[in-house]
Design a protein around this motif. Structure first.
Motif, PDB file in Angstrom:
ATOM      1  N   GLY A 196       0.776  -1.224   0.000  1.00 38.80           N
ATOM      2  CA  GLY A 196       0.000   0.000   0.000  1.00 38.80           C
ATOM      3  C   GLY A 196       0.810   1.277   0.000  1.00 38.80           C
ATOM      4  N   MET A 197       0.184   2.343   0.489  1.00 37.66           N
ATOM      5  CA  MET A 197       0.850   3.638   0.528  1.00 37.66           C
ATOM      6  C   MET A 197       0.243   4.530   1.596  1.00 37.66           C
ATOM      7  SD  MET A 197      -0.379   5.144  -3.165  1.00 37.66           S
ATOM      8  CE  MET A 197      -1.819   4.490  -3.989  1.00 37.66           C
ATOM      9  N   THR A 198       0.865   5.698   1.777  1.00 38.01           N
ATOM     10  CA  THR A 198       0.402   6.679   2.744  1.00 38.01           C
ATOM     11  C   THR A 198      -0.314   7.798   2.001  1.00 38.01           C
ATOM     12  OG1 THR A 198       2.363   6.211   4.065  1.00 38.01           O
ATOM     13  CG2 THR A 198       1.095   8.165   4.653  1.00 38.01           C
ATOM     14  N   ILE A 199      -1.453   8.204   2.529  1.00 36.49           N
ATOM     15  CA  ILE A 199      -2.277   9.239   1.909  1.00 36.49           C
ATOM     16  C   ILE A 199      -2.318  10.466   2.821  1.00 36.49           C
ATOM     17  CG2 ILE A 199      -4.550   9.794   0.975  1.00 36.49           C
ATOM     18  CD1 ILE A 199      -3.093   7.487  -0.484  1.00 36.49           C
ATOM     19  N   TYR A 200      -2.209  11.639   2.220  1.00 39.61           N
ATOM     20  CA  TYR A 200      -2.298  12.901   2.945  1.00 39.61           C
ATOM     21  C   TYR A 200      -3.419  13.763   2.363  1.00 39.61           C
ATOM     22  CZ  TYR A 200       2.586  12.108   4.499  1.00 39.61           C
ATOM     23  OH  TYR A 200       3.743  11.606   5.040  1.00 39.61           O
ATOM     24  N   TYR A 201      -4.163  14.422   3.246  1.00 40.78           N
ATOM     25  CA  TYR A 201      -5.038  15.522   2.871  1.00 40.78           C
ATOM     26  C   TYR A 201      -4.642  16.690   3.771  1.00 40.78           C
ATOM     27  CZ  TYR A 201      -8.326  12.252   0.530  1.00 40.78           C
ATOM     28  OH  TYR A 201      -8.917  11.318  -0.288  1.00 40.78           O
ATOM     29  N   THR A 202      -3.867  17.631   3.226  1.00 38.52           N
ATOM     30  CA  THR A 202      -3.438  18.785   4.008  1.00 38.52           C
ATOM     31  C   THR A 202      -4.099  20.047   3.448  1.00 38.52           C
ATOM     32  OG1 THR A 202      -1.463  19.023   2.631  1.00 38.52           O
ATOM     33  CG2 THR A 202      -1.239  17.749   4.646  1.00 38.52           C
ATOM     34  N   GLN A 203      -3.945  21.163   4.190  1.00 40.76           N
ATOM     35  CA  GLN A 203      -4.657  22.375   3.803  1.00 40.76           C
ATOM     36  C   GLN A 203      -3.737  23.552   3.510  1.00 40.76           C
ATOM     37  OE1 GLN A 203      -7.898  23.155   6.458  1.00 40.76           O
ATOM     38  NE2 GLN A 203      -8.637  21.071   6.342  1.00 40.76           N
ATOM     39  N   LYS A 204      -2.680  23.715   4.243  1.00 43.63           N
ATOM     40  CA  LYS A 204      -1.716  24.787   3.970  1.00 43.63           C
ATOM     41  C   LYS A 204      -0.350  24.184   3.674  1.00 43.63           C
ATOM     42  CE  LYS A 204       0.311  28.983   6.072  1.00 43.63           C
ATOM     43  NZ  LYS A 204       1.704  28.548   6.217  1.00 43.63           N
ATOM     44  N   ASP A 205       0.207  23.478   4.645  1.00 41.26           N
ATOM     45  CA  ASP A 205       1.449  22.748   4.466  1.00 41.26           C
ATOM     46  C   ASP A 205       1.470  21.641   5.521  1.00 41.26           C
ATOM     47  OD1 ASP A 205       2.243  24.006   6.898  1.00 41.26           O
ATOM     48  OD2 ASP A 205       3.128  25.674   5.778  1.00 41.26           O
ATOM     49  N   PHE A 206       2.603  21.022   5.700  1.00 40.05           N
ATOM     50  CA  PHE A 206       2.688  19.873   6.602  1.00 40.05           C
ATOM     51  C   PHE A 206       2.658  20.275   8.078  1.00 40.05           C
ATOM     52  CE2 PHE A 206       4.821  16.276   8.705  1.00 40.05           C
ATOM     53  CZ  PHE A 206       4.148  15.216   8.130  1.00 40.05           C
ATOM     54  N   TRP A 207       2.926  21.552   8.363  1.00 39.32           N
ATOM     55  CA  TRP A 207       3.110  21.981   9.745  1.00 39.32           C
ATOM     56  C   TRP A 207       1.995  22.884  10.261  1.00 39.32           C
ATOM     57  CZ3 TRP A 207       6.515  22.127   5.725  1.00 39.32           C
ATOM     58  CH2 TRP A 207       7.552  21.179   5.775  1.00 39.32           C
ATOM     59  N   ASP A 208       1.211  23.491   9.345  1.00 36.50           N
ATOM     60  CA  ASP A 208       0.216  24.475   9.755  1.00 36.50           C
ATOM     61  C   ASP A 208      -0.968  24.375   8.797  1.00 36.50           C
ATOM     62  OD1 ASP A 208      -1.070  26.625  10.888  1.00 36.50           O
ATOM     63  OD2 ASP A 208       0.097  28.142   9.837  1.00 36.50           O
ATOM     64  N   ASN A 209      -2.161  24.677   9.301  1.00 33.60           N
ATOM     65  CA  ASN A 209      -3.350  24.553   8.469  1.00 33.60           C
ATOM     66  C   ASN A 209      -3.830  25.839   7.834  1.00 33.60           C
ATOM     67  OD1 ASN A 209      -4.092  21.799   8.321  1.00 33.60           O
ATOM     68  ND2 ASN A 209      -4.515  21.853  10.489  1.00 33.60           N
ATOM     69  N   GLY A 210      -3.252  26.975   8.204  1.00 38.24           N
ATOM     70  CA  GLY A 210      -3.626  28.218   7.558  1.00 38.24           C
ATOM     71  C   GLY A 210      -5.014  28.694   7.930  1.00 38.24           C
ATOM     72  N   GLN A 211      -5.529  29.621   7.125  1.00 37.95           N
ATOM     73  CA  GLN A 211      -6.804  30.267   7.444  1.00 37.95           C
ATOM     74  C   GLN A 211      -7.768  30.293   6.260  1.00 37.95           C
ATOM     75  OE1 GLN A 211      -7.727  31.544  10.566  1.00 37.95           O
ATOM     76  NE2 GLN A 211      -5.907  30.391  11.190  1.00 37.95           N
ATOM     77  N   GLU A 212      -7.643  29.341   5.364  1.00 33.58           N
ATOM     78  CA  GLU A 212      -8.489  29.317   4.176  1.00 33.58           C
ATOM     79  C   GLU A 212      -9.502  28.192   4.261  1.00 33.58           C
ATOM     80  OE1 GLU A 212      -8.003  29.553  -0.696  1.00 33.58           O
ATOM     81  OE2 GLU A 212      -6.257  29.208   0.588  1.00 33.58           O
ATOM     82  N   TYR A 213     -10.740  28.482   3.863  1.00 28.53           N
ATOM     83  CA  TYR A 213     -11.761  27.442   3.875  1.00 28.53           C
ATOM     84  C   TYR A 213     -11.458  26.410   2.791  1.00 28.53           C
ATOM     85  CZ  TYR A 213     -16.203  25.037   4.044  1.00 28.53           C
ATOM     86  OH  TYR A 213     -17.162  24.060   4.172  1.00 28.53           O
ATOM     87  N   ILE A 214     -11.546  25.144   3.154  1.00 34.29           N
ATOM     88  CA  ILE A 214     -11.257  24.038   2.242  1.00 34.29           C
ATOM     89  C   ILE A 214     -12.543  23.271   1.954  1.00 34.29           C
ATOM     90  CG2 ILE A 214      -9.876  21.972   1.845  1.00 34.29           C
ATOM     91  CD1 ILE A 214      -8.225  24.539   2.115  1.00 34.29           C
ATOM     92  N   THR A 215     -12.853  23.108   0.678  1.00 32.11           N
ATOM     93  CA  THR A 215     -14.064  22.411   0.252  1.00 32.11           C
ATOM     94  C   THR A 215     -13.737  20.977  -0.134  1.00 32.11           C
ATOM     95  OG1 THR A 215     -15.014  24.476  -0.598  1.00 32.11           O
ATOM     96  CG2 THR A 215     -15.953  22.408  -1.429  1.00 32.11           C
ATOM     97  N   SER A 216     -14.490  20.031   0.383  1.00 32.18           N
ATOM     98  CA  SER A 216     -14.282  18.624   0.048  1.00 32.18           C
ATOM     99  C   SER A 216     -14.547  18.374  -1.435  1.00 32.18           C
ATOM    100  CB  SER A 216     -15.215  17.750   0.878  1.00 32.18           C
ATOM    101  OG  SER A 216     -15.212  16.409   0.414  1.00 32.18           O
ATOM    102  N   PHE A 217     -13.886  17.352  -1.980  1.00 32.06           N
ATOM    103  CA  PHE A 217     -14.242  16.877  -3.306  1.00 32.06           C
ATOM    104  C   PHE A 217     -15.672  16.344  -3.254  1.00 32.06           C
ATOM    105  CE2 PHE A 217      -9.683  16.000  -2.634  1.00 32.06           C
ATOM    106  CZ  PHE A 217      -9.131  16.762  -3.654  1.00 32.06           C
TER     107      PHE A 217
END
Length: 353
Positions: free
Chosen positions: A116-137
């Motif tokens: 298998g493999m490793t899956i990521y869903y991030t929003q800003k970068d690996f260390w911080d999520n930022g302040q932007e709204y993220i819409t799901s697929f």
């Protein structure tokens, strides 16, 4: 297909998830690029839900009954080409995969996961999520990244989300290259696929499976650039990491020092690395976690009650898809599966196999 967006008034999102998925199938099928074709042009390694097949339509999150991913509500499918070792005598063997380190959702023995493999869903970068709204697929969403017809190092370098790491140990990071490492790697080769995170907000797919997305990715889990007006919807930054255990062939490295690894589509330099994604999170589960304030293990793992439900490694490994192609992909092979067949159209270009 069109999709109308209703942005939730839930505030700004702050979540990021990282999780392991074991192998659900290894065979020549590609329901995004070559839907309905049995077999497809080359072998893929697939993880995720058991709705995977030669043709997938509609909401696969409602069609699958199990998943090889640790989060039970993630019935999506994720796949890449398969890496093979080419022996000096001209025969091929599939390179085995092994699980990533510190997944947090697998208990003490991460290596009991099946490939298998490793899956990521991030929003800003690996260390911080930022302040932007993220819409799901949305349900029915598909996309690809990369192209097996890429045939130069400059072209490979231009896609900053597609890279390799020569692993000195399982925790090695950085020192990414756009082509295969040219020397033996003590702990194998990690293949990395970062997808675009800007969506046009209308189309669930496009003829080339990429035009409905816009890529501002910088690679290396760095913060991506702002989305353009043509693709204004920020979706989760999706990324795959696959750990290929090339170390098992260290005593067979060619005497002339040449690089012996090859992708299942025939790519010997690594330029044409690519990946596919078919969204299949059940209900609103991905949006729910994107709206949460958790990061990684705190979103759900053994001993941690989070917004997502987890399953055991045994349950992950038990989920599977039947072999619909019925050809040998394991052991020593005289040629790559599909080699010598007529050229096929792949992602807008004719490719001789």
């Amino acid at each position: 297909m069109k999709w109308s967006i209703l942005l939730l008034q839930a505030g700004l999102s702050e979540a990021a998830i990282r999780f392991g998925c074991s192998t659900v199938s290894i065979q020549r099928l590609d329901p995004v690029v070559q839907p309905g074709m049995i077999p497809s042009a080359h072998v893929h390694q697939i993880v995720g839900g058991n709705a995977f097949g030669p043709k997938m339509e509609g909401d696969i999150g409602e069609q699958a009954s199990c998943t090889t991913c640790v989060y039970t509500e993630d019935l999506s499918n994720y796949w890449t080409a398969v890496m093979y070792f080419r022996h000096e005598n001209g025969s091929y063997m599939r390179v085995p995969q092994y699980p990533n380190a510190q997944l947090g959702t697998l208990g003490a023995d991460d290596r009991t996961i099946k490939g298998g493999m490793t899956i990521y869903y991030t929003q800003k970068d690996f260390w911080d999520n930022g302040q932007e709204y993220i819409t799901s697929f949305p349900p029915g969403f598909r996309m690809t990244v990369g192209n097996p017809a890429t045939d130069s190092l400059d072209a490979a370098r231009s896609n900053r989300g597609l890279r390799y790491t020569c692993l000195q140990d399982i925790l090695t990071r950085g020192s990414e290259t756009a082509d295969f490492p040219t020397q033996p790697c003590p702990a194998g080769i990690m293949a990395i696929h970062h997808f675009p995170a800007c969506w046009d907000g209308k189309n669930l797919d496009s003829p080339d499976h990429q035009s409905h997305m816009y890529d501002t990715t910088l690679g290396g889990f760095r913060e991506a650039g702002p989305c353009p007006e043509s693709h204004p919807i920020r979706v989760p930054q999706l990324a795959y990491e696959t750990m290929w255990d090339t170390s098992v062939f260290r005593d067979m490295w060619p005497k002339d020092g040449s690089q012996p690894f090859v992708w299942s589509f025939g790519g010997t330099r690594g330029y044409g690395t690519h990946a596919d994604y078919a969204f299949g999170w059940k209900g609103d589960s991905l949006q729910r976690v994107m709206n949460d304030s958790c990061m990684f293990h705190r979103c759900g793992s053994p001993g941690v009650q989070g917004v997502l439900k987890t399953q055991t490694v045994e349950e992950m490994n038990a989920c599977a898809v039947k072999d619909m192609v019925m050809e040998e992909t394991e052991g020593w092979l005289d040629e790559l599966p599909g080699a010598g067949e007529a050229p096929v159209e792949m992602e807008g270009k004719w490719v001789a196999m």
